[in-house]
Every structure is written in C-alpha cells, then in structure tokens.
Design an enzyme around this catalytic site. Structure first.
Site, mmCIF file in Angstrom:
data_model
loop_
_atom_site.group_PDB
_atom_site.id
_atom_site.type_symbol
_atom_site.label_atom_id
_atom_site.label_comp_id
_atom_site.label_asym_id
_atom_site.label_seq_id
_atom_site.Cartn_x
_atom_site.Cartn_y
_atom_site.Cartn_z
ATOM 1 N N HIS A 64 1.006 -1.157 0.054
ATOM 2 C CA HIS A 64 -0.029 -0.178 0.122
ATOM 3 C C HIS A 64 0.797 1.225 -0.103
ATOM 4 O O HIS A 64 1.989 1.404 0.556
ATOM 5 C CB HIS A 64 -0.963 -0.048 1.272
ATOM 6 N N GLU A 106 0.994 4.276 1.400
ATOM 7 C CA GLU A 106 1.562 5.015 2.726
ATOM 8 C C GLU A 106 2.661 4.242 3.238
ATOM 9 O O GLU A 106 3.537 4.554 3.807
ATOM 10 C CB GLU A 106 0.559 5.365 3.142
ATOM 11 N N ARG A 147 8.579 3.210 4.311
ATOM 12 C CA ARG A 147 9.713 2.343 4.454
ATOM 13 C C ARG A 147 10.704 3.071 3.396
ATOM 14 O O ARG A 147 11.864 3.001 3.813
ATOM 15 C CB ARG A 147 9.282 0.959 3.742
ATOM 16 N N CYS A 176 -6.868 2.788 4.111
ATOM 17 C CA CYS A 176 -7.799 1.962 4.317
ATOM 18 C C CYS A 176 -8.082 1.628 5.648
ATOM 19 O O CYS A 176 -7.076 1.747 6.500
ATOM 20 C CB CYS A 176 -7.528 0.703 3.527
ATOM 21 N N ARG A 229 -0.658 3.450 15.050
ATOM 22 C CA ARG A 229 0.497 2.998 15.880
ATOM 23 C C ARG A 229 1.911 4.046 15.677
ATOM 24 O O ARG A 229 2.555 4.021 16.432
ATOM 25 C CB ARG A 229 1.070 1.503 15.332
ATOM 26 N N LYS A 277 12.912 -5.982 4.062
ATOM 27 C CA LYS A 277 13.293 -5.980 5.403
ATOM 28 C C LYS A 277 14.495 -6.198 5.407
ATOM 29 O O LYS A 277 15.525 -5.684 6.147
ATOM 30 C CB LYS A 277 12.530 -7.294 6.203
ATOM 31 N N LYS A 308 15.432 -6.102 16.523
ATOM 32 C CA LYS A 308 14.066 -5.478 16.787
ATOM 33 C C LYS A 308 13.813 -5.619 18.470
ATOM 34 O O LYS A 308 13.562 -4.478 19.082
ATOM 35 C CB LYS A 308 12.929 -5.844 16.058
#
Length: 677
Positions: free
Chosen positions: A369, A371, A376, A425, A497, A604, A636
């Site tokens: 998508h 956005e 990224r 969305c 988020r 990633k 992470k």
C-alpha cells in the site's frame, strides 16, 4: 373565410370602442373574451354574413400599461441624486479642462460642509458624478461594495466567480481621484491602521453563502485573477490561479479554475484580513498546532509537490508504471518557512503479497500500500542522514543532532508531512462520503456502525478491509503456505501505531528518538472526525506511555482539489522512490519483489543491511544491547523501550474491545544477513 379589408379593421376598431363604453355595466356573460395570437386579436363571434371579424391589438392600452409598470419601478439613484437629497441646493462649479482636444479631462467641484470636493471625468457629467461620489464618501459609510455601487448608480450583476471580471468594471470610488488620497482611503480596507493607531480595522462576520471571491471583491473591488499553470494526470488535473492583493501574490489550486480562483481568494483573506470562510462539518482541518498555520495552503503545497515530482519521475505520466489508484509521498519542511520544502519519497500501490510468496529471509515486501511503502522509503532517508554523521565534514548537513542522553534526535525545525491521495484503508475510510455534512453522533446510530474504531485487516490479493474477529487465531507459517489467508493490518491501524511509537521503527530506535509526522494530508475521502478517531482519537488516554514516546496528534487536513473516484481494477504493482535515487523501482505487489525477481530496496533484508552497516559506529540510545544481534528478530527485540510501548498499545486496544493486533508468523523475522545476489 371572407377577405378582410382595411376598412373592416377601422370599422371594427370604432365598433369595439363604442361597445366598450355602452356595455361596461352590462352582464359580462354576453361578452366574448378575445384570444390573442401573435399581433392580431380574434373574436369568435361571427357577423351576419358568417365572416369572422378581426380586431387590431390594443396597442395604446399596452403602451399605457407598460409605462405604468415602468414608472412603478424603483430605479437606483446615482451619487448626484443621493447627495442632493442629503444636501439640497448644492452648486457645482467648473474648475478646468485639461488634456488633448480628442481626449479632454474636465474638472468640477462642489462645496459640502465647508469643504470643496473635486472630480474629474471625460465629460462634465462624469466629472460632476465623480465630485458627488467623493463628497458622499467623506461622510457616508456603506456596509459593502455592492451597496456603494448601487448608490453610485453602477449596475450590480449577480456574482459569479467563474469569470475573471470583477462585479464592477471600475473602482467603486472613481479612479480619477489623486493617487495619494486614494491610497490613504484604500489602506483602511486593506486591514491597515485606523486614525493613525496600530489597531487593525475589524471586519464584520461574513454572511453565510458567500464564497471567498465574493467576500474579497467586496473588500478590494477590481482585483484580477491570473492563470498560472495546469498540471496533474488526466483524471486529476490541478489548475493554479493567482491574485495580487496589497502588492502580495496569492496562489490557489483546484480541480478547475473556479476552485483555484476561490482558493487564491481564501489565501488572501486568511493572511491579510484574518477571514476564514466556514467549511462543512467534517471537512475542517484538525490539530492542536493550528495557531499561525494556514492548513489549506500547507496541504495544497505538499500535495502539489508530491504530484509534480511523481509526474517528473514517470516522464510526464506517460510511463507504464504511472498508472495508479493511490499516490503517497512525504515532504520535509524547516519550521514555518515552506519555501525550502522538498519531497523525500514517493510511492504508489494498493495491494498486499500473496501468501505463497512470503519470504523467510526478508526478501519480499508484505504490504505494498502506498503510504506503507512511503514510510519504508523514509527509513532509507533516515539511514542516509545518520550516515552523514560518520563524516565530520558533512555532519552539519544532517537533519540529526546529538542527544544528551545518548543517540540522536531531529533538529527542532525539521518536520515531515505525509500525503495520501485518499483516506487510508480501514477505520479512516469506513464512512459515507456524501454524509460528511451530518453530525457524526447522528450518523453512528445505525447498528452496523458500532464497529467504528475497530481494528481491521487487509484482504490477501484484494482491496478493502474486514474487522478483526474476537477469536482470530495466531498466524502460522505452515498454515499460510497451506492456504490460510495471510492477514495484514490496515493502513489506518498502522498510522495509529506510528502516532504512538513513531515512524522510525524498532531498528532505528537504537540510534534516534521517536519521529512523528507533523501532518497527515488527504487528497480525497477526507472526514475530519473519522480520520481523527482512526489515527489517534480511539487511543486517547488508554495507554500510559512513557517518555520518549507519546501520543502524537498530527495536523489533519484535506486539499482544495480532491481527487475524483477512479472505478476499475487497480494495477498489480507498486512504485517507490527516495531522494537520491536515479529512477523509480517497480515492485510486483503479489510477489513482493521487483519484476525481475530481485528483492526491493525497501524490503526487510535491505533495511536490516543498512542498520548493520551503522551498528557499533554511532552512539546509541539503548544501553542493554548485545554486542552484535544474531538476526533481524533479535535486533528488533533489543529495542526494549520500543517493544514495551508497543505491547502496552496492543493490550490497551484489546482491552477497549477494539480487537487483537494480528501479527505475521514469527518465522518471517528470524533471518540473518546473507548475500542476495
């Protein structure tokens, strides 16, 4: 039918007049009503010979009636008439005649209240009218330009801002007045000082129903609007118009010249006169940082920069990959000055990866998508800015500065603005766009709308979202490969988020403090209440967030030229570009990789590679970090504060009944850096 002669007309005319006099008091049942057709009046009554008699029109009567109607109308009075009513017996004196013979200029004067007022014109009549106008203006105040025009004897048309002509072809108060005197008078209407004081002249509230062009024309008559440019795709053209007010140029953009002209007028009204034309409920900007801002101007600027840059990257929208349904981009500005605004990244896309193509090496993009891809791409830019800090000669050009507690932070004046051509969305898009003028509380009474605020997931290989089920199982690797639909959280949920955790993600949290969007700007399907709820309103105070994290309330706004709905199937590819790239990258949305099969520069694995290159070379915000993370998942998880705040957010959303955050199979993140060639 018998032939009709002129003698018959004359006889019938006399006969009609005699009958009218004699039979005026008689019973009207014996009279026959004539039928008017064209210019001849026909009587259905036949004469003794069986011929049809014809009568002339009652022309005299018609003229009398027309004259009576004309005399009954109230005609506007010109300045001389108006002044004569206020001050009867005034005398106008001839002063001079100047100019060439073929174009003379007459000057007449009139004395009112002990003061002499002069007026000039091409004729003595116009000079007299001008003198009366100036005299009137010295002691009569009009509420608006239309009233003044009426008194001055000028014809006022119905306002139509689709034309570039002003309501009055010339200034209400004659342009023959000396420049210095006229400038002093116009300074007041320009919001200047009154009676030598610094206090600006207050402007009365504008009545409802007036558009910005009408309001500005009443304050500053005679303005001219100029066409500046035409850009954009065929389905989303953008026109730019400009207007000069008080020697300052204001521009406005819109899907047509009419809207662009209106936006230019609004920009002038906002800055010079502090007037904001009211918008429909749901279309107004939202944010705690609106002081000193002009949201519509900022929104239009960001949108125009993104759209223009996309056009440049796609050869004027002629390239095959220029097809898109959703366009997103991020613009960087420095403080209140938007003159140095620059586009950081561009992306398109509306689909997610097909479950069978998921990668356990981080080589495939799960979510294409627009956005999400833009965010990224922004990460690549942040890594590049951190890399500048390794070179002392280039460190000052970085957007980051050292943080007292370790690591780095953004310079105080750096702001990032996210533009999306439509509502993200999920929860932000679950509303009826044609009910935007209704109160949200009323529209939420429908039982099917109780799910507002709920977490939603995207559909694999499709468009749209569905609510998260209370019994939603954990996604597993083998289950997805066997055929279970791969679920991805909606863009609205991801933006929410980011407003808590920041856009930098877990890996960059090792180096920098959280970064939040200053504004989120939509190109269509904007509803302030729904967007506010989706991005931060539903979170509210439910989370006890510890510094450096907090709940960000970005400025929310729409643009002045909303994009039209684009029916049809969306393309199956996504495009991404970041500042410094020579060209766009095209990714197959179904496979999550480039068309030739190589991994994307924003997957990633690629971003983990950038992290690994900086790891250990820069001061870090985290102290309890392993010497070298063994894999992506470990890198992470060692961002402890970030992970703790994220789990708090997920638990709060679930406790509030909004659903459980659906995460990808854990196997996706358990990869190490390996050659990808």
């Amino acid at each position: 039918m018998a032939q009709i002669h002129e003698e018959d007309f004359a006889k019938e005319e006399v006969k009609g007049e005699i009958m009218t006099d004699k039979e005026g008091s008689a019973d009207t049942e014996n009279k026959v009503e004539p039928v008017v057709e064209g210019d001849v009046t026909t009587d259905s009554k036949e004469d003794t010979d069986g011929d049809v008699t014809m009568k002339r029109p009652f022309q005299k009567e018609q003229k009398k009636r027309a004259k009576k109607r004309h005399l009954g109308q109230s005609l506007p009075k010109n300045a001389v008439m108006q002044l004569n009513e206020l001050k009867p017996g005034l005398k106008y004196s001839f002063v001079s005649q100047t100019g060439p013979v073929h174009s003379p200029v007459f000057t007449l004067s009139v004395e009112v209240n002990g003061k002499t007022f002069e007026g000039s014109g091409a004729t003595k009549k116009k000079a007299k009218l001008c003198a009366a106008e100036i005299a009137l203006r010295s002691f009569v105040q009009f509420q608006n330009a239309s009233q003044a025009a009426l008194v001055m004897g000028k014809f006022v048309r119905n306002s139509d801002f689709t034309t570039d002509a002003a309501e009055c072809t010339d200034l209400i108060f004659s342009s023959f007045e000396p420049e210095a005197k006229r400038a002093a008078m116009m300074d007041i209407s320009a919001g200047g000082a009154v009676n030598g004081t610094d206090a600006p002249r207050p402007i009365a509230p504008q009545p409802a129903g007036k558009n910005p062009v009408m309001i500005l024309n009443e304050i500053k008559p005679g303005l001219k609007y100029e066409f500046v440019s035409e850009t954009g795709e065929s389905h989303a053209k953008t026109f730019v118009m400009s207007v000069v007010v008080n020697d300052e140029t204001f521009e406005g953009s819109g899907r047509n010249k009419k809207l662009a002209k209106s936006r230019a007028a609004q920009a002038a009204l906002s800055k010079i006169f502090n007037i904001e034309v009211s918008q429909m409920p749901g279309l107004q900007p939202v944010g705690n940082n609106l002081v000193g801002e002009v949201p519509s101007s900022l929104a239009d600027l960001v949108a125009r920069l993104v759209q223009n840059r996309f056009g440049e990257l796609t050869n004027g929208l002629t390239a095959p990959h220029s097809r898109r349904k959703v366009l997103a981009g991020i613009v960087q500005t420095s403080g209140e000055d938007y003159s140095d605004a620059k586009v950081i990244c561009i992306s398109t896309g509306t689909k997610c990866i097909n479950g069978e193509f998921i990668s356990d090496r981080g080589l495939a993009m799960n979510d294409c998508h627009a956005e999400i891809v833009s965010r990224r791409s922004l990460l690549r830019y942040l890594y590049a800015q951190l890399e500048l800090l390794l070179d002392p000669a280039r460190a000052n050009s970085s957007i980051f500065i050292k943080r007292e507690k370790g690591g780095y932070q953004l310079r105080d004046d750096i702001r990032f603005h996210l533009y999306i051509s439509t509502a993200p969305c999920g929860d932000a898009r679950i509303f009826s766009p044609h009910e935007a003028d209704q109160d949200v509380d009323n529209s939420d009474r429908h039982p099917n709308r109780r799910a507002r605020g709920q977490l939603r997931t995207k559909i694999e290989s499709g468009e749209g979202t569905i609510p998260v089920r209370p019994d939603m199982p954990v996604q597993t690797w083998d289950g997805v490969l066997l055929g279970t639909r791969l679920l991805t959280m909606s863009c609205s949920d991801k933006l929410a988020r980011w407003n808590v955790l920041g856009v930098q993600g877990a890996l960059l949290s090792h180096f920098i403090e959280p970064i939040y969007f200053y504004s989120v700007i939509l190109g269509s399907l904007y509803h302030s209440e729904h967007l506010k709820r989706a991005l931060y309103g539903r979170i509210g105070d439910m989370v006890d967030i510890q510094a450096p994290y907090h709940l960000r309330n970005p400025l929310l706004s729409c643009i002045s030229n909303p994009e039209s709905r684009q029916p049809g199937k969306a393309p199956n590819f996504s495009v991404n570009w970041c500042v410094g790239d020579s060209e766009v990258e095209v990714v197959n949305a179904s496979s999550g990789k480039c068309e030739q099969g190589q991994p994307s520069r924003v997957c990633k694995h690629s971003l983990y590679q950038l992290f690994h290159e900086l790891y250990g070379q820069l001061p870090m915000t985290t102290s309890n970090v392993a010497v070298s993370p063994q894999n992506y998942a470990e890198a992470k998880s060692t961002a402890v504060e970030y992970q703790h705040t994220k789990q708090q957010l997920y638990k709060a959303l679930h406790a509030a009944g909004l659903g459980k955050w659906v995460e990808k199979p854990i196997e996706q993140d358990q990869f190490e850096l390996v050659p990808t060639g």
